[in-house]
Design a protein around this motif. Sequence first.
Motif, mmCIF file in Angstrom:
data_model
loop_
_atom_site.group_PDB
_atom_site.id
_atom_site.type_symbol
_atom_site.label_atom_id
_atom_site.label_comp_id
_atom_site.label_asym_id
_atom_site.label_seq_id
_atom_site.Cartn_x
_atom_site.Cartn_y
_atom_site.Cartn_z
ATOM 1 N N ASP A 122 3.174 2.993 -0.401
ATOM 2 C CA ASP A 122 2.227 3.393 0.648
ATOM 3 C C ASP A 122 1.278 4.467 0.132
ATOM 4 O O ASP A 122 0.978 5.424 0.825
ATOM 5 C CB ASP A 122 3.018 3.889 1.876
ATOM 6 N N HIS A 150 4.897 0.434 6.468
ATOM 7 C CA HIS A 150 4.496 0.519 7.876
ATOM 8 C C HIS A 150 3.405 -0.501 8.164
ATOM 9 O O HIS A 150 2.617 -0.841 7.274
ATOM 10 C CB HIS A 150 4.052 1.939 8.256
ATOM 11 N N ASP A 168 -3.393 -0.191 3.379
ATOM 12 C CA ASP A 168 -2.575 0.832 4.040
ATOM 13 C C ASP A 168 -2.125 0.308 5.391
ATOM 14 O O ASP A 168 -2.753 0.535 6.392
ATOM 15 C CB ASP A 168 -3.390 2.125 4.201
ATOM 16 N N ASN A 169 -1.016 -0.417 5.446
ATOM 17 C CA ASN A 169 -0.065 -0.643 4.392
ATOM 18 C C ASN A 169 0.406 -2.099 4.429
ATOM 19 O O ASN A 169 1.419 -2.467 3.852
ATOM 20 C CB ASN A 169 1.073 0.384 4.602
ATOM 21 N N GLU A 176 3.704 5.346 11.533
ATOM 22 C CA GLU A 176 3.493 6.203 10.359
ATOM 23 C C GLU A 176 2.214 6.997 10.467
ATOM 24 O O GLU A 176 2.161 8.173 10.117
ATOM 25 C CB GLU A 176 3.469 5.352 9.079
ATOM 26 N N GLU A 177 1.166 6.351 10.966
ATOM 27 C CA GLU A 177 -0.148 7.014 10.979
ATOM 28 C C GLU A 177 -0.210 8.182 11.946
ATOM 29 O O GLU A 177 -1.162 8.953 11.930
ATOM 30 C CB GLU A 177 -1.264 6.005 11.296
HETATM 31 ZN ZN LIG Z 1 0.169 4.396 4.863
#
Ligand SMILES: [Zn+2]
Length: 493
Positions: free
Chosen positions: A201, A105, A138-139, A172-173
């Motif tokens: 990740d 991501h 990240d990431n 994603e977050e």
């Molecule tokens: Zn991540």
Amino acid sequence: MSSSSTSALEIEIFQYTDAHQSDFIENLKEWVAVESNSVQPDLRKEVVRMMALAADRLAALGATVNLVNLGSHQLPDGQDLPLPPVILGELGKDPQNPTICFYGHVDVQPAKKEDGWNTDPYTLTEIDGNLYGRGATDNKGPVLAWINAMETFRALKLAMPVNFRFVIEGMEEVGSLGLENLLEEENQCFFSDVDYFVISDNLWLSNKKPALTYGSRGNACFFVEVECGSKDLHSGTFGGIIHEPLMDLITLLDSLVDPTGCIQIPGIYDSVAALREEERKLYKSIEFDLEEHKNNSGVKKFIFGTNEEILLHLWRYPSLSIHGIEGAFHEPGIKTVTPAKVIGKFSIRQVPHMDLLVVKQQVVEHLKAVFSKRNSPNKLKVSKPLGSKPWLADVNDLSYKAARRAIKTVFGEDPDFIRDGSTVPVARMFQTITQKSVMMLPIGAADDGEHSQNEKISRHNYIKGTKLFAAFFLEISKLHRHLHETSHTETNN
Ligand SMILES: [Zn+2]
Ligand SMILES: NCC(=O)N[C@@H](Cc1c[nH]cn1)C(=O)O
Ligand SMILES: [Zn+2]
């Protein structure tokens, strides 16, 4: 250090990687400069810009890239906001090669210099061998390391040993919104020829020793809302004569966990998988430096004092964390007002075999029971806006064998086999939907500070991570071809 079994091909690849470190770091600098924060709606356009940059980089490698529109989602104020597209990319269709789908991501957690960063979070800055910037580990760093590894094969005009598929997302977050539906829709199409899924990740357990991850916890996020009326009230005029929502809420939040970390919600541990003796032994053999982990956290003391207890409570028992209270006064100074509505936010990390629906019911019943003892006339509302299931893989899968060999080649040592206390929702989604092998192959170190101030990836890990991915392509290709040749010979006999 490379092991003695490093092949001439690997040496050529590693030399190219070393010679192009500056270019690879420049690429990361360009990505970190984009404030692709998926949490804040007004930065959504930056997430979209980031997706386009990632798509361009894959296209430059010759990949076919499809930016899939996921529609929109509703914000808490009722407004609709378009979701960023998801990248589905592909490169290579050689039937002899294994097909690896890489997930990553490119959205990030929020970061501001004034949160306590030593450098600007969006200017990748190298200090003492560490590359500081939001998203460095990240990431964005790991996604680029995978791309750098592919780029190395292309630049050296080497045949790609695997077919590549990509799923790169920008939400994603905030819980991978919209992704699960897309994976289901594409299961028989885009994913039909995928043999192995690889996710990078998460972090190693140690600052120095590489790891392979075979499990992660799920997460159930809860909102608990208490409301007394439509407006905030003066505490001199109404304080002492009303049931204050924030007092109700603090009692509710205080009822969730005891000081030993034990969750107080009745029934919550009932379905947690029993600990097997082999598992306990495995934890004992893992090289885990408790002091290092404590230093990474910056706290003085953990609740538990042994490695085994710490790992058990991070990986295979649920934990409950309180994240915040919406509506409560949180700025510096004094404000003598009682808020009319407050929302407490907490989450429970899920482990096998907890059931999200049962957990929700247990939480609601517990909160209602505690609330009813207060005889408060206020309105109580409990909701679970997000829920992800835990994931556990089979470490005998071929991808684990290949990754273990690649780690040995690049880092000169065997990895720790670890689980992760945090949640990568897509791991379980891939596994459940496609029934294929899923592996997490982290390249970030335990002290990288994901989601925190001064997030970083070290130059060492970023460059060795690039080499690791390249070595993994070669190893999985060899093992996969061997397996298929053997099974083909057996069928013919
Ligand atoms: Zn991540
Ligand atoms: N590196 C993975 C990660 O940090 N994932 C988040 C995902 C999440 C879980 N619940 C809401 N978001 C994490 O907090 O584990
Ligand atoms: Zn994250």
